[in-house]
Design an enzyme around this catalytic site. Structure first.
Site, PDB file in Angstrom:
ATOM      1  N   HIS A  40       4.447   5.506   6.956  1.00  0.00           N
ATOM      2  CA  HIS A  40       3.584   5.807   8.107  1.00  0.00           C
ATOM      3  C   HIS A  40       3.533   7.309   8.383  1.00  0.00           C
ATOM      4  O   HIS A  40       2.451   7.888   8.515  1.00  0.00           O
ATOM      5  CB  HIS A  40       4.082   5.063   9.346  1.00  0.00           C
ATOM      6  CG  HIS A  40       4.124   3.578   9.168  1.00  0.00           C
ATOM      7  ND1 HIS A  40       4.697   2.733  10.096  1.00  0.00           N
ATOM      8  CD2 HIS A  40       3.665   2.777   8.165  1.00  0.00           C
ATOM      9  CE1 HIS A  40       4.586   1.483   9.673  1.00  0.00           C
ATOM     10  NE2 HIS A  40       3.973   1.488   8.509  1.00  0.00           N
ATOM     11  N   GLU A  80       8.319  -1.984  18.227  1.00  0.00           N
ATOM     12  CA  GLU A  80       7.359  -2.340  17.183  1.00  0.00           C
ATOM     13  C   GLU A  80       6.042  -2.793  17.800  1.00  0.00           C
ATOM     14  O   GLU A  80       4.963  -2.443  17.307  1.00  0.00           O
ATOM     15  CB  GLU A  80       7.930  -3.428  16.279  1.00  0.00           C
ATOM     16  CG  GLU A  80       9.136  -3.007  15.455  1.00  0.00           C
ATOM     17  CD  GLU A  80       8.819  -1.900  14.462  1.00  0.00           C
ATOM     18  OE1 GLU A  80       7.675  -1.818  13.978  1.00  0.00           O
ATOM     19  OE2 GLU A  80       9.720  -1.105  14.160  1.00  0.00           O
ATOM     20  N   GLU A 124       6.927   8.824  14.234  1.00  0.00           N
ATOM     21  CA  GLU A 124       7.149   8.125  12.962  1.00  0.00           C
ATOM     22  C   GLU A 124       8.034   8.949  12.022  1.00  0.00           C
ATOM     23  O   GLU A 124       8.856   8.395  11.282  1.00  0.00           O
ATOM     24  CB  GLU A 124       5.809   7.835  12.278  1.00  0.00           C
ATOM     25  CG  GLU A 124       4.881   6.893  13.022  1.00  0.00           C
ATOM     26  CD  GLU A 124       5.242   5.423  12.838  1.00  0.00           C
ATOM     27  OE1 GLU A 124       6.238   5.124  12.156  1.00  0.00           O
ATOM     28  OE2 GLU A 124       4.528   4.575  13.405  1.00  0.00           O
ATOM     29  N   HIS A 157       6.623  -6.099  11.456  1.00  0.00           N
ATOM     30  CA  HIS A 157       7.987  -5.738  11.837  1.00  0.00           C
ATOM     31  C   HIS A 157       8.331  -6.277  13.224  1.00  0.00           C
ATOM     32  O   HIS A 157       9.459  -6.727  13.460  1.00  0.00           O
ATOM     33  CB  HIS A 157       8.153  -4.215  11.797  1.00  0.00           C
ATOM     34  CG  HIS A 157       7.921  -3.645  10.435  1.00  0.00           C
ATOM     35  ND1 HIS A 157       7.627  -2.316  10.215  1.00  0.00           N
ATOM     36  CD2 HIS A 157       7.938  -4.219   9.202  1.00  0.00           C
ATOM     37  CE1 HIS A 157       7.478  -2.103   8.919  1.00  0.00           C
ATOM     38  NE2 HIS A 157       7.648  -3.237   8.292  1.00  0.00           N
ATOM     39  N   GLU A 179       8.373   1.676   6.850  1.00  0.00           N
ATOM     40  CA  GLU A 179       8.073   2.616   7.926  1.00  0.00           C
ATOM     41  C   GLU A 179       7.908   4.045   7.403  1.00  0.00           C
ATOM     42  O   GLU A 179       7.135   4.834   7.962  1.00  0.00           O
ATOM     43  CB  GLU A 179       9.189   2.581   8.976  1.00  0.00           C
ATOM     44  CG  GLU A 179       9.230   1.313   9.808  1.00  0.00           C
ATOM     45  CD  GLU A 179       8.184   1.302  10.916  1.00  0.00           C
ATOM     46  OE1 GLU A 179       7.778   2.390  11.368  1.00  0.00           O
ATOM     47  OE2 GLU A 179       7.776   0.204  11.322  1.00  0.00           O
ATOM     48  N   TRP A 186       0.841  -1.191   0.000  1.00  0.00           N
ATOM     49  CA  TRP A 186       0.000   0.000   0.000  1.00  0.00           C
ATOM     50  C   TRP A 186       0.879   1.244   0.000  1.00  0.00           C
ATOM     51  O   TRP A 186       2.020   1.206   0.437  1.00  0.00           O
ATOM     52  CB  TRP A 186      -0.956   0.014   1.194  1.00  0.00           C
ATOM     53  CG  TRP A 186      -0.325   0.086   2.552  1.00  0.00           C
ATOM     54  CD1 TRP A 186      -0.018  -0.945   3.375  1.00  0.00           C
ATOM     55  CD2 TRP A 186       0.076   1.283   3.264  1.00  0.00           C
ATOM     56  NE1 TRP A 186       0.541  -0.492   4.546  1.00  0.00           N
ATOM     57  CE2 TRP A 186       0.609   0.870   4.515  1.00  0.00           C
ATOM     58  CE3 TRP A 186       0.024   2.642   2.976  1.00  0.00           C
ATOM     59  CZ2 TRP A 186       1.094   1.767   5.465  1.00  0.00           C
ATOM     60  CZ3 TRP A 186       0.503   3.541   3.918  1.00  0.00           C
ATOM     61  CH2 TRP A 186       1.026   3.107   5.143  1.00  0.00           C
ATOM     62  N   THR A 209       4.211   0.324  19.185  1.00  0.00           N
ATOM     63  CA  THR A 209       3.557   1.141  18.157  1.00  0.00           C
ATOM     64  C   THR A 209       2.364   0.409  17.551  1.00  0.00           C
ATOM     65  O   THR A 209       1.363   1.036  17.188  1.00  0.00           O
ATOM     66  CB  THR A 209       4.557   1.548  17.056  1.00  0.00           C
ATOM     67  OG1 THR A 209       5.265   0.393  16.587  1.00  0.00           O
ATOM     68  CG2 THR A 209       5.554   2.562  17.568  1.00  0.00           C
ATOM     69  N   ASP A 228       1.398  -3.115   9.704  1.00  0.00           N
ATOM     70  CA  ASP A 228       2.830  -3.053   9.373  1.00  0.00           C
ATOM     71  C   ASP A 228       3.685  -3.267  10.617  1.00  0.00           C
ATOM     72  O   ASP A 228       4.658  -4.023  10.608  1.00  0.00           O
ATOM     73  CB  ASP A 228       3.185  -1.687   8.784  1.00  0.00           C
ATOM     74  CG  ASP A 228       3.013  -1.623   7.283  1.00  0.00           C
ATOM     75  OD1 ASP A 228       2.536  -2.598   6.690  1.00  0.00           O
ATOM     76  OD2 ASP A 228       3.362  -0.574   6.701  1.00  0.00           O
ATOM     77  N   GLU A 229       3.329  -2.560  11.681  1.00  0.00           N
ATOM     78  CA  GLU A 229       4.118  -2.650  12.913  1.00  0.00           C
ATOM     79  C   GLU A 229       4.125  -4.084  13.442  1.00  0.00           C
ATOM     80  O   GLU A 229       5.138  -4.555  13.966  1.00  0.00           O
ATOM     81  CB  GLU A 229       3.557  -1.704  13.984  1.00  0.00           C
ATOM     82  CG  GLU A 229       3.433  -0.249  13.574  1.00  0.00           C
ATOM     83  CD  GLU A 229       4.762   0.462  13.380  1.00  0.00           C
ATOM     84  OE1 GLU A 229       5.821  -0.207  13.344  1.00  0.00           O
ATOM     85  OE2 GLU A 229       4.754   1.699  13.270  1.00  0.00           O
TER      86      GLU A 229
END
Length: 376
Positions: free
Chosen positions: A149, A199, A108, A235, A146, A53, A202, A231-232
């Site tokens: 974000h 990670e 971020e 990760h 990252e 995305w 967040t 995403d976090e």
């Protein structure tokens, strides 16, 4: 949320290097030995660019203003309608949620600092800037993901018209200039543990913000925070798996590193944020402390979340089961870490009781045009 920790004293047999204890060679060798494992287990956690995305996917689609063709006119009309819908949803957000959102976005946006920290880690860093070693590819891939974000949250906040974007930008500028405190900046053990904790923290913070946004009727922000949280979590999986492998290879070194990180309460990456006005107008505490107090009260990131996080990793890395190969210091570190979760919960209960007996305070934030929100 913690204050910066003092530099630790070097362990026996270690030398001072640039003000910090030199990283033991066995740590560097252990993490370098994982390069092949990283290629097989961590790199697949990164999304190919072609299917990833992008911030534009979750914002009103840009279009030419007053385009001459019918298609351009339709695109512009769609953009203006999308912008009106976004602003309508954001109009329902209370100030405390906006403060939490801005603080998360600024954290971020300090990504350049975090990548430079990763590249300082011995055995992991990208020495050339384009190395094909798996650890270097992970750092660059992680950074690329990252980076979206901050871009997405920044554009969302700008389009809402709800915050003072210049003051937000000033705060990001200050945070990048001020940098970040890390306990042992060059240690791969500390970096892996820290990465896993941050990670997950967040992931929790963005997930809670998504739920608050949905509760207040902002579906666009709920979706935005949801995709960032996802995403976090990916990760987090990478750093958690790498830490687990290091616990297998060197349980004594890793449990001592874990205790070291825990004693400092996981120094937050946004600790040194400033809007240039902190401590003025009767506001007490640093900007980060005030932001953290709002996040605690709003339920975006709380002491209870921190306790859950500690207990999660103690279970995940099977810290209580470590036995063979632990030194006396390692056993003391194991005992400390395993008892930390309940201790955090007791402290949180006492803090809540004290807060219930006192009057809630107020703090102003330049991010929201110097309006005040309840803290504590």
């Amino acid at each position: 949320m913690s204050a910066a920790a003092a530099a630790p004293a070097p362990a026996a047999g270690e030398k001072e290097m640039d003000g910090w204890a030199a990283v033991p060679r066995e740590q560097v060798e252990a993490v370098r030995s994982l390069n092949g494992w990283v290629a097989d287990n961590m790199l697949p956690l990164l999304t190919p660019v072609e299917s990833a995305w992008q911030p534009h996917d979750y914002l009103p689609r840009s279009a030419p203003a007053g385009g001459g063709s019918e298609a351009e006119a339709d695109a512009f009309e769609s953009f203006t309608a999308g912008l009106a819908e976004l602003r309508g949803g954001a109009a329902c957000l209370p100030d405390d949620v906006l403060v939490c959102l801005v603080g998360n976005m600024i954290t971020e946006e300090a990504l350049p600092t975090y990548q430079s920290m990763a590249n300082r880690t011995e055995g992991v860093g990208d020495a050339t800037g384009s190395s094909e070693l798996p650890w270097a590819r992970w750092i660059r891939g992680w950074t690329a993901e990252e980076n979206r974000h901050g871009d997405l949250l920044n554009r969302y906040l700008y389009l809402t018209g709800r915050v003072d974007m210049r003051q937000v930008e000033v705060t990001t500028h200050h945070l990048l200039r001020n940098g970040m405190d890390m306990l042992v900046p060059k240690s791969p053990y500390h970096s892996m543990i820290y990465g896993a904790f941050q990670e997950r923290a967040t992931f929790i913070s963005h997930g809670h913000t998504a739920r608050l946004a949905a509760r207040h009727g902002d579906r666009a922000l709920a979706t935005i925070c949801g995709v960032i949280a996802a995403d976090e979590r990916r990760h987090e999986a990478g750093y958690t798996l790498a830490s687990a492998r290091l616990f297998e290879a060197d349980p004594d070194g890793m449990v001592r590193a874990l205790a070291h990180v825990m004693r400092a309460k996981v120094t937050m990456p946004g600790l040194l944020m400033s809007d240039g006005r902190a401590g003025t107008g009767g506001d007490s505490g640093s900007l980060f402390e005030r932001f953290s107090a709002v996040a605690q009260r709003a339920g975006v990131y709380t002491a209870s979340d921190y306790g859950d996080l500690v207990e999660h990793f103690v279970r995940r890395w099977k810290v209580a089961d470590l036995a063979a190969g632990l030194s006396g210091e390692g056993r003391r570190a194991q005992e400390y870490v395993c008892g930390l979760g309940p201790k955090i919960r007791r402290m949180e209960e006492l803090a809540q009781r004290r807060a219930a007996r006192g009057e809630p305070g107020m703090a102003r934030f330049s991010w929201i045009f110097d309006r005040s929100v309840v803290v504590g």
